[in-house]
Design a protein around this motif. Sequence first.
Motif, PDB file in Angstrom:
ATOM      1  N   SER A   1       0.850  -1.183   0.000  1.00 46.84           N
ATOM      2  CA  SER A   1       0.000   0.000   0.000  1.00 46.84           C
ATOM      3  C   SER A   1       0.882   1.227   0.000  1.00 46.84           C
ATOM      4  O   SER A   1       1.778   1.364   0.843  1.00 46.84           O
ATOM      5  CB  SER A   1      -0.910   0.003   1.232  1.00 46.84           C
ATOM      6  OG  SER A   1      -1.650   1.204   1.309  1.00 46.84           O
ATOM      7  N   GLN A   2       0.645   2.126  -0.958  1.00 44.35           N
ATOM      8  CA  GLN A   2       1.485   3.326  -1.045  1.00 44.35           C
ATOM      9  C   GLN A   2       0.646   4.494  -1.525  1.00 44.35           C
ATOM     10  O   GLN A   2       0.181   4.519  -2.651  1.00 44.35           O
ATOM     11  CB  GLN A   2       2.658   3.082  -1.994  1.00 44.35           C
ATOM     12  CG  GLN A   2       2.272   2.456  -3.316  1.00 44.35           C
ATOM     13  CD  GLN A   2       3.466   2.120  -4.177  1.00 44.35           C
ATOM     14  OE1 GLN A   2       4.603   2.290  -3.759  1.00 44.35           O
ATOM     15  NE2 GLN A   2       3.211   1.650  -5.391  1.00 44.35           N
ATOM     16  N   GLY A   3       0.441   5.442  -0.634  1.00 48.12           N
ATOM     17  CA  GLY A   3      -0.277   6.651  -1.015  1.00 48.12           C
ATOM     18  C   GLY A   3      -1.686   6.366  -1.481  1.00 48.12           C
ATOM     19  O   GLY A   3      -2.504   5.811  -0.758  1.00 48.12           O
TER      20      GLY A   3
ATOM     21  N   TYR B   1      -8.010  -0.462  -3.655  1.00 46.57           N
ATOM     22  CA  TYR B   1      -8.082  -1.140  -2.368  1.00 46.57           C
ATOM     23  C   TYR B   1      -7.865  -2.635  -2.530  1.00 46.57           C
ATOM     24  O   TYR B   1      -8.292  -3.235  -3.520  1.00 46.57           O
ATOM     25  CB  TYR B   1      -9.446  -0.889  -1.684  1.00 46.57           C
ATOM     26  CG  TYR B   1      -9.642   0.563  -1.339  1.00 46.57           C
ATOM     27  CD1 TYR B   1      -8.980   1.127  -0.251  1.00 46.57           C
ATOM     28  CD2 TYR B   1     -10.454   1.384  -2.127  1.00 46.57           C
ATOM     29  CE1 TYR B   1      -9.129   2.472   0.054  1.00 46.57           C
ATOM     30  CE2 TYR B   1     -10.607   2.723  -1.823  1.00 46.57           C
ATOM     31  CZ  TYR B   1      -9.941   3.262  -0.730  1.00 46.57           C
ATOM     32  OH  TYR B   1     -10.078   4.590  -0.441  1.00 46.57           O
ATOM     33  N   VAL B   2      -7.217  -3.222  -1.526  1.00 41.67           N
ATOM     34  CA  VAL B   2      -7.036  -4.666  -1.446  1.00 41.67           C
ATOM     35  C   VAL B   2      -7.815  -5.161  -0.231  1.00 41.67           C
ATOM     36  O   VAL B   2      -7.631  -4.651   0.878  1.00 41.67           O
ATOM     37  CB  VAL B   2      -5.551  -5.051  -1.294  1.00 41.67           C
ATOM     38  CG1 VAL B   2      -5.411  -6.569  -1.128  1.00 41.67           C
ATOM     39  CG2 VAL B   2      -4.744  -4.560  -2.479  1.00 41.67           C
ATOM     40  N   ILE B   3      -8.676  -6.141  -0.449  1.00 43.46           N
ATOM     41  CA  ILE B   3      -9.361  -6.810   0.659  1.00 43.46           C
ATOM     42  C   ILE B   3      -8.662  -8.142   0.888  1.00 43.46           C
ATOM     43  O   ILE B   3      -8.661  -9.012   0.015  1.00 43.46           O
ATOM     44  CB  ILE B   3     -10.850  -7.032   0.361  1.00 43.46           C
ATOM     45  CG1 ILE B   3     -11.564  -5.687   0.186  1.00 43.46           C
ATOM     46  CG2 ILE B   3     -11.510  -7.834   1.492  1.00 43.46           C
ATOM     47  CD1 ILE B   3     -13.040  -5.819  -0.172  1.00 43.46           C
ATOM     48  N   GLY B   4      -8.039  -8.275   2.041  1.00 47.17           N
ATOM     49  CA  GLY B   4      -7.373  -9.520   2.398  1.00 47.17           C
ATOM     50  C   GLY B   4      -8.378 -10.458   3.042  1.00 47.17           C
ATOM     51  O   GLY B   4      -8.714 -10.307   4.218  1.00 47.17           O
ATOM     52  N   ALA B   5      -8.849 -11.415   2.253  1.00 43.07           N
ATOM     53  CA  ALA B   5      -9.790 -12.420   2.749  1.00 43.07           C
ATOM     54  C   ALA B   5      -9.169 -13.798   2.555  1.00 43.07           C
ATOM     55  O   ALA B   5      -9.847 -14.762   2.215  1.00 43.07           O
ATOM     56  CB  ALA B   5     -11.119 -12.312   2.002  1.00 43.07           C
ATOM     57  N   ASP B   6      -7.859 -13.855   2.744  1.00 44.91           N
ATOM     58  CA  ASP B   6      -7.081 -15.047   2.398  1.00 44.91           C
ATOM     59  C   ASP B   6      -6.788 -15.937   3.599  1.00 44.91           C
ATOM     60  O   ASP B   6      -5.780 -16.648   3.623  1.00 44.91           O
ATOM     61  CB  ASP B   6      -5.792 -14.667   1.677  1.00 44.91           C
ATOM     62  CG  ASP B   6      -5.010 -13.546   2.333  1.00 44.91           C
ATOM     63  OD1 ASP B   6      -5.585 -12.777   3.120  1.00 44.91           O
ATOM     64  OD2 ASP B   6      -3.811 -13.420   2.042  1.00 44.91           O
TER      65      ASP B   6
ATOM     66  N   ARG C   1      -1.559 -13.822   3.527  1.00 48.10           N
ATOM     67  CA  ARG C   1      -0.400 -13.176   2.920  1.00 48.10           C
ATOM     68  C   ARG C   1      -0.554 -11.655   2.938  1.00 48.10           C
ATOM     69  O   ARG C   1       0.438 -10.920   3.082  1.00 48.10           O
ATOM     70  CB  ARG C   1      -0.235 -13.656   1.470  1.00 48.10           C
ATOM     71  CG  ARG C   1       1.025 -13.142   0.793  1.00 48.10           C
ATOM     72  CD  ARG C   1       2.236 -13.925   1.261  1.00 48.10           C
ATOM     73  NE  ARG C   1       3.438 -13.463   0.588  1.00 48.10           N
ATOM     74  CZ  ARG C   1       4.391 -12.735   1.167  1.00 48.10           C
ATOM     75  NH1 ARG C   1       4.280 -12.381   2.438  1.00 48.10           N
ATOM     76  NH2 ARG C   1       5.460 -12.381   0.495  1.00 48.10           N
ATOM     77  N   VAL C   2      -1.781 -11.183   2.806  1.00 47.00           N
ATOM     78  CA  VAL C   2      -2.023  -9.742   2.854  1.00 47.00           C
ATOM     79  C   VAL C   2      -1.677  -9.201   4.236  1.00 47.00           C
ATOM     80  O   VAL C   2      -0.998  -8.171   4.374  1.00 47.00           O
ATOM     81  CB  VAL C   2      -3.488  -9.429   2.495  1.00 47.00           C
ATOM     82  CG1 VAL C   2      -3.772  -7.936   2.667  1.00 47.00           C
ATOM     83  CG2 VAL C   2      -3.788  -9.865   1.067  1.00 47.00           C
TER      84      VAL C   2
ATOM     85  N   ARG D   1      -7.299  -2.477   9.199  1.00 45.88           N
ATOM     86  CA  ARG D   1      -7.003  -1.722   7.982  1.00 45.88           C
ATOM     87  C   ARG D   1      -5.649  -1.066   8.125  1.00 45.88           C
ATOM     88  O   ARG D   1      -5.310  -0.515   9.176  1.00 45.88           O
ATOM     89  CB  ARG D   1      -8.075  -0.659   7.742  1.00 45.88           C
ATOM     90  CG  ARG D   1      -7.790   0.208   6.517  1.00 45.88           C
ATOM     91  CD  ARG D   1      -8.873   1.247   6.282  1.00 45.88           C
ATOM     92  NE  ARG D   1      -8.456   2.182   5.247  1.00 45.88           N
ATOM     93  CZ  ARG D   1      -8.550   3.491   5.327  1.00 45.88           C
ATOM     94  NH1 ARG D   1      -9.081   4.060   6.396  1.00 45.88           N
ATOM     95  NH2 ARG D   1      -8.126   4.265   4.340  1.00 45.88           N
ATOM     96  N   SER D   2      -4.875  -1.122   7.055  1.00 43.42           N
ATOM     97  CA  SER D   2      -3.594  -0.431   6.989  1.00 43.42           C
ATOM     98  C   SER D   2      -3.484   0.217   5.617  1.00 43.42           C
ATOM     99  O   SER D   2      -3.249  -0.461   4.610  1.00 43.42           O
ATOM    100  CB  SER D   2      -2.439  -1.412   7.200  1.00 43.42           C
ATOM    101  OG  SER D   2      -1.187  -0.765   7.064  1.00 43.42           O
ATOM    102  N   GLY D   3      -3.701   1.534   5.565  1.00 44.82           N
ATOM    103  CA  GLY D   3      -3.662   2.228   4.278  1.00 44.82           C
ATOM    104  C   GLY D   3      -4.733   1.709   3.350  1.00 44.82           C
ATOM    105  O   GLY D   3      -5.926   1.744   3.652  1.00 44.82           O
ATOM    106  N   ARG D   4      -4.286   1.165   2.226  1.00 44.02           N
ATOM    107  CA  ARG D   4      -5.217   0.664   1.211  1.00 44.02           C
ATOM    108  C   ARG D   4      -5.568  -0.811   1.410  1.00 44.02           C
ATOM    109  O   ARG D   4      -6.275  -1.388   0.577  1.00 44.02           O
ATOM    110  CB  ARG D   4      -4.597   0.862  -0.175  1.00 44.02           C
ATOM    111  CG  ARG D   4      -4.346   2.329  -0.517  1.00 44.02           C
ATOM    112  CD  ARG D   4      -5.564   2.940  -1.146  1.00 44.02           C
ATOM    113  NE  ARG D   4      -5.551   4.394  -1.098  1.00 44.02           N
ATOM    114  CZ  ARG D   4      -6.454   5.159  -1.707  1.00 44.02           C
ATOM    115  NH1 ARG D   4      -7.421   4.599  -2.395  1.00 44.02           N
ATOM    116  NH2 ARG D   4      -6.404   6.453  -1.610  1.00 44.02           N
ATOM    117  N   LEU D   5      -5.085  -1.408   2.469  1.00 45.02           N
ATOM    118  CA  LEU D   5      -5.315  -2.825   2.721  1.00 45.02           C
ATOM    119  C   LEU D   5      -6.366  -2.982   3.816  1.00 45.02           C
ATOM    120  O   LEU D   5      -6.285  -2.348   4.873  1.00 45.02           O
ATOM    121  CB  LEU D   5      -4.023  -3.523   3.149  1.00 45.02           C
ATOM    122  CG  LEU D   5      -2.767  -3.262   2.308  1.00 45.02           C
ATOM    123  CD1 LEU D   5      -1.602  -4.073   2.844  1.00 45.02           C
ATOM    124  CD2 LEU D   5      -3.028  -3.572   0.845  1.00 45.02           C
TER     125      LEU D   5
END
Length: 627
Positions: free
Chosen positions: A151-153, A170-175, A180-181, A290-294
């Motif tokens: 995630s950057q900016g 946005y990335v949704i980490g549902a793994d 890994r996210v 949540r962390s930034g865009r994650l």
Amino acid sequence: MSTGDTAPVVIVGAGSTGATAALLLARRGIRSVVLDRRSAALTHPAAHVIHGRSSEIWREADPALAEQIAAIAPPIESVNLIRWCSRLDTTPLGEIDLASRPEQLERVRSHSDFLISHIGQHQLMPILWSALDREPLIDFRRDTSVRSVRSQGSSATVVTNDGTTITTDYVIGADGANSRVRESAGIEMDGPVLAEMGSAFFHAPNLYPADSRPLLSWIYQPRFAGVLIAHADDHYVLMNTYLHADQDVSSDRQRYWATTLPQVLGDDVDVDIVSTGTWTMTSQTARVFRSGRLVLAGDAAHRFPHTGGYGLNSGVQDAHNIAWKISAVLDGQAAEGLLDTYEAERRPVIDLFARHSVANHFHLDTATRHFGVTNRALQRATTAMSRGPLSLLPGRIAAPLADGITRAGLARTAILDGTGWRARRARDLAAGEIFGQLPHFVSTGLEFGYRYDGPLIAPELSGEVRDPSPQDVIEYVPTTSPGGRLPHAVVAGPDGPRSTLQLVDTTPTCLTVFTFAPGAWTEVLDAQTDALAPLTTRVIDLGAVTTPASAVDLFEVGRHGAVAVRADGHVVWRTAECAETGGTLLAKTLSRSWRAYFPPRNDVDGGRSTPGTDRSHRDVAERSSRL
């Protein structure tokens, strides 16, 4: 797509959480790329409890999908027995019959169009994956794992195993539990490990007569303790615990279960092993969601013991909460700060579910302690084997030591097959504690009654918020108290009867106002249009409710008040005041709490920022016309 792909949202993991998020986003016209490391849907079932609330959420995504899932659910009367026993062919220690209280079942039926159901993940996931494949706004990529996420900016990048780089908003980490996210974001989990679990999924057509098959059988023997879960078509899962990875149940699974299943079930039972697996039972929650865009959701954000059925269902709830908020931000309707309310609302609910499932896990001890088996002792042994000097032992020494500890811990279960007075007393004492396990298996109060707090919810409760009592867990009492799910009622209309939940406008900026005085409230709210902008309202006439007959009591605001509901069906605000007074109060409440997240359109600092992520208005129109 090739290297240099773009998408508004990338969802890592196509389990029930990730699939639900993608389908809900598509319902709102948002494109997503869904990545899953597997080439085929899950065949080894983990979860099997589907809450009615999850089915309501799937109906919001696609009514046909919810109907398809409901169609494979067995009749509630056929999955009603919970049994404790030493052997399957002997008189059980005791049992709970979930269908023995028809008056309670009738109350539960009144709470929703959907009942709790028992559907194995091996049945559910092919349906969800087919739905992903059918949806044109979803790019579903099987057999694709993630190398890195950053995630950057104003954007995030996902690099997959084939070297493809996807740039996304946005990335949704549902793994899942080993996300890994989450690892890429450096987010740690807090909470204890409770046990290491092994399981076998198998077919056994002659194990039980069709008319007397328990849903769950808790089995306690000198060489085995675990739970047997009945699935469709004479399939079962048998689970037990272990203490070290080099024990056969973990290191030589096929051979272990080929030997163990006849010993536990009986030599005359025909068994065909479909698959085996291991997993770690924990109660752990990510330090941040949540962390930034994650954004983390489902098992990537929180893990529960299996004692309660909250894992799959809480992930579906996560997807429901975050999907409408991401949609609002991407559409330029809301500021990005709206996404901060995801954790503010979901974490207290997750903490409640965790406390309840852990309490269920250890409450089993009240029955099993009478024959020398407790989950407290199991946790102590699990901890001891994973720390200090025992963790340094080589497997060839640790595995037989762990086997010995397990046998010692189960030795006293032999009393269950005894004939003397001590055996009768142990069985009677255990049986006396079995009905007290009911909140483990009936939790309608949490299934429909979880509620949100935070800046989007008008405060109303006073005093300290307490954990629900066992009766509160079992029984759901519908309420329009802010933060809770809107109560279900049947409303007559030109398209036939529909649930109040189906009448909620899912537009993020629209509040659906339910009232028995629609004319007065429509007039007042129309006059408040400028004060409410960019928020809008839609008024629903509760006078058209056909069931229940006591609808005025159900909605708790009298004949002149109103209940305001947001896009996900949760109550934001209510009043018993008439429209003239209440309309002004609603405008003031929204100005105070919602304006920071939904400012005038030209003040919103959000929306799509990565090249190629814009979707045309035609995408939205086409999606709406299909529904």
